[in-house]
Design an enzyme around this catalytic site. Sequence first.
Site, PDB file in Angstrom:
ATOM      1  N   ASP A   1       0.767  -1.290  -0.031  1.00  0.00           N
ATOM      2  CA  ASP A   1      -0.425   0.007  -0.573  1.00  0.00           C
ATOM      3  C   ASP A   1       1.153   1.085   0.049  1.00  0.00           C
ATOM      4  OD1 ASP A   1       0.393  -1.168   2.527  1.00  0.00           O
ATOM      5  OD2 ASP A   1      -0.927   0.757   3.435  1.00  0.00           O
TER       6      ASP A   1
ATOM      7  N   GLU B   1      -0.087  -1.312   5.780  1.00  0.00           N
ATOM      8  CA  GLU B   1       1.436  -0.118   6.715  1.00  0.00           C
ATOM      9  C   GLU B   1       0.899   1.116   6.540  1.00  0.00           C
ATOM     10  OE1 GLU B   1       5.383   1.323   7.955  1.00  0.00           O
ATOM     11  OE2 GLU B   1       3.926   1.676   6.340  1.00  0.00           O
TER      12      GLU B   1
END
Length: 382
Positions: free
Chosen positions: A74, A139
Amino acid sequence: MSSPETHSDVIELTRELISRPSVTPLDEGCQDLMAKRLAAIGFTIEPMVFEDTTNLWARRGTEGPVFCFAGHTDVVPVGDLNRWHTPPFDPVVIDGYIHGRGAADMKGSLAAMVVAAERFVAEHPDHQGSIAFLITSDEEGPFINGTVRVVETLEARHEKITWALVGEPSSTHLLGDVVKNGRRGSLTGNLTVKGIQGHVAYPHLADNPIHRAAPALAELSRIEWDKGNEFFPPTSFQIANINGGTGASNVIPGELKVMFNFRYSTEVTAETLIARVLGILDAHGLDYDIDWVFNGLPFLTGEGPLLDATREAIFEVTGTHTDPQTTGGTSDGRFIAPTGAQVIELGPVNATIHKVNECVKASDLELLTGCYQRILEKLLCN
């Protein structure tokens, strides 16, 4: 004119990953792309999906020790598109730098990990122990269903990681000049101080929570919580947000909300910090509620196989003497370290991370791939 390194396998994989707009918690097929290449060299692929988060656990080998590449697919939002020189999800190489959201944080590292594993397995098909990948799409977000959930799953089935290399962009000026061999703990307090709302002309009929709280907050901001140690700077207390009042100039507010954060060393514990804060609030006679958010424990990887291998590999590949540090924010290493694993962060230069026009030097990704492969050789080819 393009150089050969801008068309290498690590650069091409980086570009493929960047082209997928995986704004947290989306993965947009990045992990499938990685998994396909890992499966081709003998990795067992295990997707782990928890609610809106996509995770990947891939492992080659069944014995210990287990070397794990850890990272995230991400990325943060792109911000103002008008300020980007090139489309953030249409990666291009300009003057030796690959541009795009996630180039440095951390799709370049992911590509380097995969290519390093491919090259290592081709040269050492019968390596010792196991190689693993722990990859998440959570994250940059709330970190609820990402690495922490994968680690919990592994722990429940007694599957241990010996060494974890997190691909966060640790470098400052040159690739490998800094690695993170630990991180400070992070503790957030959400404080509500209660008062009595009233008219500013009649303060005797009200109780101003801002006035009540100000001396306590001033005392908290002046405290030396510890002196740090050779690995960690002193613990830091910072007020991040403060809010009170109705917006009117003639109203004493009924409550004050304060958000503060500790970044703390191994010299103290979260429990110690909480006890001291509560003691100060009580000593000032405040009527309050407080909620605590534990963002991560401090961890440190000292001298040992992983740090030694990382130091040696960086010097052999780049000629740079690395500086192990514990400064900066938190990373997913904080979820892996409590299992007993040694954890190191090594990745590209971090000058443009989370900014518009994020980019990474193409030749640095080749060097990073070499570092990752050399670390594998030092740990799994003895």
